[in-house]
Design an enzyme around this catalytic site. Sequence first.
Site, mmCIF file in Angstrom:
data_model
loop_
_atom_site.group_PDB
_atom_site.id
_atom_site.type_symbol
_atom_site.label_atom_id
_atom_site.label_comp_id
_atom_site.label_asym_id
_atom_site.label_seq_id
_atom_site.Cartn_x
_atom_site.Cartn_y
_atom_site.Cartn_z
ATOM 1 N N GLU A 143 0.819 -1.405 -0.002
ATOM 2 C CA GLU A 143 0.039 -0.024 0.008
ATOM 3 C C GLU A 143 0.712 1.221 -0.014
ATOM 4 O O GLU A 143 0.509 2.154 -0.578
ATOM 5 C CB GLU A 143 -0.923 0.099 1.209
ATOM 6 C CG GLU A 143 -2.207 -1.004 1.033
ATOM 7 C CD GLU A 143 -2.777 -0.780 -0.110
ATOM 8 O OE1 GLU A 143 -3.048 0.095 -0.982
ATOM 9 O OE2 GLU A 143 -3.597 -1.783 -0.500
ATOM 10 N N THR A 197 1.346 5.533 -7.297
ATOM 11 C CA THR A 197 2.135 4.862 -8.198
ATOM 12 C C THR A 197 1.685 3.627 -8.748
ATOM 13 O O THR A 197 0.664 2.888 -7.983
ATOM 14 C CB THR A 197 3.545 4.244 -7.350
ATOM 15 O OG1 THR A 197 4.084 5.401 -6.607
ATOM 16 C CG2 THR A 197 4.494 3.737 -8.071
ATOM 17 N N LEU A 240 11.676 4.645 -7.691
ATOM 18 C CA LEU A 240 10.308 4.646 -7.620
ATOM 19 C C LEU A 240 9.440 5.984 -7.222
ATOM 20 O O LEU A 240 8.284 6.151 -7.476
ATOM 21 C CB LEU A 240 10.011 3.470 -6.341
ATOM 22 C CG LEU A 240 8.588 3.095 -6.305
ATOM 23 C CD1 LEU A 240 8.132 2.388 -7.682
ATOM 24 C CD2 LEU A 240 8.409 2.077 -4.987
ATOM 25 N N TYR A 265 -5.892 7.014 3.993
ATOM 26 C CA TYR A 265 -6.270 5.828 3.201
ATOM 27 C C TYR A 265 -5.460 4.654 3.530
ATOM 28 O O TYR A 265 -6.116 3.615 3.396
ATOM 29 C CB TYR A 265 -5.763 6.176 1.745
ATOM 30 C CG TYR A 265 -5.699 4.832 0.750
ATOM 31 C CD1 TYR A 265 -6.865 4.214 0.241
ATOM 32 C CD2 TYR A 265 -4.229 4.492 0.679
ATOM 33 C CE1 TYR A 265 -6.723 3.190 -0.286
ATOM 34 C CE2 TYR A 265 -4.057 3.432 -0.011
ATOM 35 C CZ TYR A 265 -5.518 2.305 -0.531
ATOM 36 O OH TYR A 265 -5.195 1.105 -1.052
ATOM 37 N N ASP A 282 -9.661 6.195 -1.623
ATOM 38 C CA ASP A 282 -8.655 6.360 -2.556
ATOM 39 C C ASP A 282 -9.143 6.840 -3.911
ATOM 40 O O ASP A 282 -10.134 7.241 -3.935
ATOM 41 C CB ASP A 282 -7.611 5.155 -2.955
ATOM 42 C CG ASP A 282 -8.272 4.272 -4.183
ATOM 43 O OD1 ASP A 282 -9.463 4.169 -4.075
ATOM 44 O OD2 ASP A 282 -7.699 3.911 -4.974
ATOM 45 N N CYS A 295 -19.212 1.998 -19.170
ATOM 46 C CA CYS A 295 -20.163 2.007 -18.448
ATOM 47 C C CYS A 295 -21.190 0.746 -18.765
ATOM 48 O O CYS A 295 -21.850 0.276 -17.870
ATOM 49 C CB CYS A 295 -20.872 3.307 -18.559
ATOM 50 S SG CYS A 295 -20.186 4.656 -17.873
ATOM 51 N N CYS A 331 -26.245 4.652 -11.137
ATOM 52 C CA CYS A 331 -25.186 5.432 -11.377
ATOM 53 C C CYS A 331 -25.801 6.804 -12.003
ATOM 54 O O CYS A 331 -26.251 6.999 -13.166
ATOM 55 C CB CYS A 331 -24.024 5.402 -12.360
ATOM 56 S SG CYS A 331 -22.650 6.356 -12.695
#
Length: 339
Positions: free
Chosen positions: A11, A17, A54, A94, A112, A171, A180
Site C-alpha cells: 500500500e 504509483t 520509484l 487511506y 483512494d 459504463c 449511477c
Amino acid sequence: MPRPYDVWLSEVMLQQTTVQAVKPYFEKFLRLWPEVTDLARADTEEVMKAWAGLGYYARARNLKKCAEVVATQHGGIFPDTEEGLKTLPGIGDYTAAAIAAIAFGRRSAVLDGNIERVFSRLYRVETPLPAAKPELRALVGEMTPEERPGDFAQGLMDLGATICTPKRPACALCPLNEDCLALKTADPETFPRKAAKKEKPVRVGAAFVAIRPDGSVLLRKRGDTGLLGGMTEVPGTEWTARIDGDTTTASRPFDAEWEACGAIIHIFTHFELRLSVYRANVAARFERNGDPATGNAWWEAAETLKDQALPTVMKKAIAQAIPDAFRPARVTKPRNVPT
DNA sequence: AAGTCGTGGGG
DNA sequence: TCCCCAAGACT
C-alpha cells in the site's frame, strides 16, 4: 487474510504509483527484508538504494521509520486498528483504512483516488476534490459491509482501475450502471469535479560529472529532507527560477577542464527542470573526498554506479555525460558472427 | 489550505 | 507532442 507487513509494504509503494511500477520493487523488498523486523534492522542507505527509481522518496524514509516503531514499540506486530495504524509514519487516512480492512477485516471506510471517482459518479457529487473527501468517505462508510470489507475495498479499486476509468469509462460493462447518477445524466467522465491546476514553472541548473581514468565518478549525498531527500547525486548548482545568461561558471565544484555535453529535461510534480550537464576527466590522484566544496563527496566505481541511491533525474544526467554508464556490461563476444 | 514531493505510461 | 495521472502523506 494477507500478512499486515505485505499489505503495508504494498500500500505504501502504491501511493500515487502504478501497480506495474511497484511489482519489481515489492518483490525485491520482500526478498531483502522478509519481515518487518528485518527492515527495522536494515541500513537506511540500503533501503534508499532499493527504493531508487520509484519516486516520492519521503515514503522510503517513513517506511524505515515505521518499521523501527513497529519493531521496537509494538513487538514487531502492526496495530490492528485504523487509529493505531494512523499514528505510524507514512500511514495516512487511506493506508490506515486499507490495512485495517484488508489485513485485519475491520469495517473501515477506504477512500483512494479510484473510489473517489466511482462514488463521485455514482452519487453525482458536485463538490470539487479535495473538499468532497469527507462527503465521499461518509458515503463509502455507509456502504461498506461487515463481511469481507477488504474485498469490498479492493473490488471498488479494481472497478475504478478497469471499468470506471478517468477517461472513457466502460459504463456498459459496469455492475453499478443501473444506479449511477452521473450515467443517467450522460456525463460520468466529468466527475469527479476538481479545481483547475496551475502551470509548471521552469527551473534551471547545472550538474557536473567528474570522471577518473578508471571510470569512477564523483558522487555526494543530498540532505535528508525536501526534494530527493536522502538520495545520491552528482555535484551541481542550486535549481533556480530561470535566469538569462550562464551562471554555471562560478558554481563549478572545482577547477577542471569542464566540457559541456548538452542538457536534460526532467519533469517533477510541480516544476520542470532543465539541467545543463558538464563532464571532466580528472587525474587518478585527484582527491575530492570529504571536500566541503563538493559536499562530502566520494568516488564511486563505474561498475557499482547502478546500485547507488540515484534518483532517475541523476541517472539521466550521468548518462548524458557517460552514454553507457548504466548499460549492461560489454559482451566480449563478437556481434557479427552469423548464428 | 494549499504547496511539496517522482516517475513512467497511456490517450 | 503534450497532457493526464496513479491503491496519498505531510506540512
